[in-house]
Write a protein that holds these residues in place. Sequence first.
Motif, PDB file in Angstrom:
ATOM      1  N   LYS A  89       0.842  -1.189   0.000  1.00 14.01           N
ATOM      2  CA  LYS A  89       0.000   0.000   0.000  1.00 14.01           C
ATOM      3  C   LYS A  89       0.882   1.245   0.000  1.00 14.01           C
ATOM      4  N   SER A  90       0.479   2.208  -0.807  1.00 14.54           N
ATOM      5  CA  SER A  90       1.158   3.503  -0.834  1.00 14.54           C
ATOM      6  C   SER A  90       0.244   4.523  -0.176  1.00 14.54           C
ATOM      7  N   GLU A  91       0.705   5.099   0.902  1.00  9.64           N
ATOM      8  CA  GLU A  91      -0.045   6.122   1.619  1.00  9.64           C
ATOM      9  C   GLU A  91       0.691   7.448   1.484  1.00  9.64           C
ATOM     10  N   LYS A  92       0.049   8.519   1.890  1.00  7.20           N
ATOM     11  CA  LYS A  92       0.647   9.851   1.749  1.00  7.20           C
ATOM     12  C   LYS A  92       2.000   9.942   2.451  1.00  7.20           C
ATOM     13  N   ASP A  93       2.055   9.400   3.681  1.00  4.70           N
ATOM     14  CA  ASP A  93       3.257   9.556   4.502  1.00  4.70           C
ATOM     15  C   ASP A  93       4.127   8.310   4.628  1.00  4.70           C
ATOM     16  N   ARG A  94       3.707   7.220   3.988  1.00  5.21           N
ATOM     17  CA  ARG A  94       4.538   6.013   4.049  1.00  5.21           C
ATOM     18  C   ARG A  94       4.136   5.047   2.939  1.00  5.21           C
ATOM     19  N   THR A  95       5.084   4.178   2.615  1.00 13.07           N
ATOM     20  CA  THR A  95       4.852   3.102   1.649  1.00 13.07           C
ATOM     21  C   THR A  95       5.111   1.793   2.376  1.00 13.07           C
ATOM     22  N   ILE A  96       4.135   0.891   2.305  1.00 12.36           N
ATOM     23  CA  ILE A  96       4.256  -0.408   2.967  1.00 12.36           C
ATOM     24  C   ILE A  96       4.694  -1.437   1.926  1.00 12.36           C
TER      25      ILE A  96
END
Length: 143
Positions: A89-96
Amino acid sequence: MKKSIENEIENQTTQLLELVNLKCWNTISKNLVFILSNISEVKGDDFFTQQLNRNKINANKTPKSFKEAIADLKEIYDLIHDINLYVYKSEKDRTIIDIRYFLKSKLDPDYLKTVIDNPPMLHSKITLPHLKEEKFDVNWEHQ
């Protein structure tokens, strides 16, 4: 080879992010966290069922730092046949990043005899949505 797994995963992560930047329109956060997944734990008769089940399992995991994920991976390193890195998952403040592994114990016994002493294979992958030719959302599997 166990000593070099940290560098190998770091290099594969860089390759994965380059692949995502090439194929996806998302801006990917450089703040990376990791989850580990045993490929064999995901059940389902088809890709879509497996995808839903994988997302359910992964949603309950607490992402770890690179060093924590590598420490966990080193504990089972000799048991692993294959390692695949995906953006979970790519989120605004981090990439998992999902480090998916396949254990040697799940291999056919005859094949296992030929690879028992081999180090794990490493791959960086992205899952492509159906019939997409242009850039796509890296989070498409989460709808």
